[in-house]
Design a protein around this motif. Sequence first.
Motif, PDB file in Angstrom:
ATOM      1  N   ALA A  21       4.732  -3.925  -5.731  1.00  0.00           N
ATOM      2  CA  ALA A  21       5.882  -3.019  -5.786  1.00  0.00           C
ATOM      3  C   ALA A  21       5.494  -1.549  -5.607  1.00  0.00           C
ATOM      4  O   ALA A  21       6.371  -0.711  -5.400  1.00  0.00           O
ATOM      5  N   TYR A  22       4.207  -1.246  -5.692  1.00  0.00           N
ATOM      6  CA  TYR A  22       3.751   0.144  -5.586  1.00  0.00           C
ATOM      7  C   TYR A  22       2.596   0.233  -4.588  1.00  0.00           C
ATOM      8  O   TYR A  22       1.431   0.371  -4.981  1.00  0.00           O
ATOM      9  N   PRO A  23       2.886   0.130  -3.294  1.00  0.00           N
ATOM     10  CA  PRO A  23       1.826   0.211  -2.284  1.00  0.00           C
ATOM     11  C   PRO A  23       1.030   1.506  -2.417  1.00  0.00           C
ATOM     12  O   PRO A  23       1.591   2.555  -2.670  1.00  0.00           O
ATOM     13  N   GLY A  24      -0.270   1.396  -2.294  1.00  0.00           N
ATOM     14  CA  GLY A  24      -1.124   2.567  -2.402  1.00  0.00           C
ATOM     15  C   GLY A  24      -1.603   2.851  -3.815  1.00  0.00           C
ATOM     16  O   GLY A  24      -2.490   3.673  -4.017  1.00  0.00           O
TER      17      GLY A  24
END
Length: 171
Positions: A21-24
């Motif tokens: 849910a939180y790319p990077g």
Amino acid sequence: MLYHISDESDIELFRPRPPAAYPGMSPVVWALDEAHLINYLFPRECPRIIYALSDGVSDVDRERFFSYTTAKTVIAVESGWYERINQARLYQYAFDLVEFECFDETAGYYISKNTVKPQFVEAIDDLLHKITASGAELRVTPNLHLLRDAVLSSTVDDFSIIRFRNAAAHS
């Protein structure tokens, strides 16, 4: 104490993983506080909408979403998931708070960038009883789409829409 709910009974170590849910974002281990534990007493892929009464809810929306209940939190699931919820067995892993930092206080999310060993694990059966005994109101509906649209266009500001991609098609 913080917790992680899983359908796996034998996790000895929780290793950080990249959050989808939180790319990077760096890999983390997720945990939640006791107040939000009820939101996860469902099979992992079960779509659900949870909303709570807060000071920001208008009188109109208070009437619309909280009429005829004394519950401060309402959890809605689809009737197609009822039997799966009823038959599910989950496992509650417990962690020491000191291993984690708060990620989102409103949602009760905590993270650790380190591998974490749970202090203990406990099986959870009879999820429907646990959910209703929590003081939350459980609502079962054929479809979640209308409720999601209503919540998103309201003054309800304390809500969570979980695994909605698994909801039945809009009818």
